[in-house]
Scaffold this active site. Structure first.
Site, PDB file in Angstrom:
ATOM      1  N   ALA A  32      37.934  41.822  33.595  1.00 11.11           N
ATOM      2  CA  ALA A  32      38.013  43.053  32.802  1.00 11.11           C
ATOM      3  C   ALA A  32      38.116  44.265  33.715  1.00 11.11           C
ATOM      4  CB  ALA A  32      36.781  43.164  31.912  1.00 11.11           C
ATOM      5  N   CYS A  33      38.520  45.373  33.134  1.00 11.80           N
ATOM      6  CA  CYS A  33      38.582  46.655  33.836  1.00 11.80           C
ATOM      7  C   CYS A  33      37.238  46.929  34.495  1.00 11.80           C
ATOM      8  CB  CYS A  33      38.913  47.770  32.847  1.00 11.80           C
ATOM      9  SG  CYS A  33      38.748  49.430  33.514  1.00 11.80           S
ATOM     10  N   PRO A  34      37.158  47.402  35.712  1.00 11.33           N
ATOM     11  CA  PRO A  34      38.248  47.871  36.576  1.00 11.33           C
ATOM     12  C   PRO A  34      38.687  46.854  37.625  1.00 11.33           C
ATOM     13  CG  PRO A  34      36.190  48.569  37.515  1.00 11.33           C
ATOM     14  CD  PRO A  34      35.848  47.696  36.325  1.00 11.33           C
TER      15      PRO A  34
END
Lengths: 195, 78
Positions: free
Chosen positions: B16-18
């Site tokens: 997932a981000c980042p």
């Protein structure tokens, strides 16, 4: 027709004007890169809570990853997540000791700002983060340090909390004051956040 | 599209981000200028994020495609 155009363009770069234009284009590109390099993100990390330390670490790691200069000023409760995980009680007198007794320091001991429910909230968020492959605060902190995010502790808070340099994790820089942060915050191409 | 061979691949599938951006940035720093780096991601947000990241860093996004929920980007290091 298309071949002719290409030939014409090639000729153009060989003429003095063409060379000059190419040089101008190259200089403009360099200037643009230089401008990009000057962009920076400054975060005042005031909170020691999970849901606030996360955006600090995410934004600053991505800023550094995007070629920005990224600085995080650690002040008040925001200092405690950057104390070594194994430190349980810090400070000299009973009041300073009470602070870390009540808010356990270290990146592995963050609580939520709301819905903490004696640890149930952070446990649930931890479980959900794993399910969705969200990096932990520790992983994000390591990414920040690897990417060169600068962590600057607040001298005043260090003194008041009785924290010493050796209490802080490795990679945290020299303690600074508000004037240092203010100077960074008001530089050109700077985004400054208080979290 | 490009005849140049892919230098290396960064597999960020599932992250997932980042982390797709962070892992890509860390890797791109290690490749020579002009090299093509392939990035695989399952994060729908990465489509806009890689476009923004390449604009910020000056690297070029030379290819982008989607295949069964996997986003593929090819970035050329500036």
């Amino acid at each position: 027709m298309a071949t002719e155009t290409v030939a014409h363009v090639r000729d153009a770069t060989e003429t003095p004007e063409g060379k000059l234009n190419a040089a101008i284009a190259a200089a403009a590109e360099t200037a643009q890169t230089a401008e990009t390099a000057q962009r920076q993100l400054v975060i005042i990390n005031w909170s020691g809570q999970y849901d606030k330390v996360m955006p600090t670490l995410i934004m600053s790691s991505v800023a550094a990853a995007s070629g920005y200069r990224a600085s995080v000023f650690l002040t008040f409760w925001g200092l405690l997540p950057f104390v070594k995980d194994e430190k349980r009680i810090t400070g000299e007198n009973w009041m300073q000791k009470m602070l870390t007794l009540m808010q356990r320091p270290g990146i592995g001991h963050l609580k939520l700002s709301q819905m903490n429910f004696a640890g149930l909230g952070p446990w649930m968020i931890g479980k959900l983060s794993k399910q969705h492959n969200v990096a932990s605060p520790r992983e994000l902190l390591e990414a920040c340090q690897l990417m060169g995010v600068e962590f600057m502790p607040c001298q005043m808070t260090m003194d008041m909390f009785g924290l010493k340099r050796e209490d802080m994790i490795e990679g945290v820089g020299d303690p600074v004051g508000a004037a240092t942060v203010l100077e960074l915050m008001t530089e050109e191409h700077t985004a400054a956040l208080f979290i | 599209m490009t005849t140049q061979a892919i230098h290396s691949t960064v597999d960020t599938k599932g992250l997932a981000c980042p982390m797709p951006i962070v892992k890509t940035a860390q890797h791109v720093k290690t490749v020579p200028s002009g090299a093509l780096v392939e990035i695989l991601s399952t994060d729908p947000g990465s489509v806009k994020d890689f476009a923004a990241w390449t604009r910020s860093t000056g690297n070029s996004l030379v290819e982008q495609s989607t295949d069964g929920g996997v986003y593929r980007f090819v970035i050329q290091r500036a």
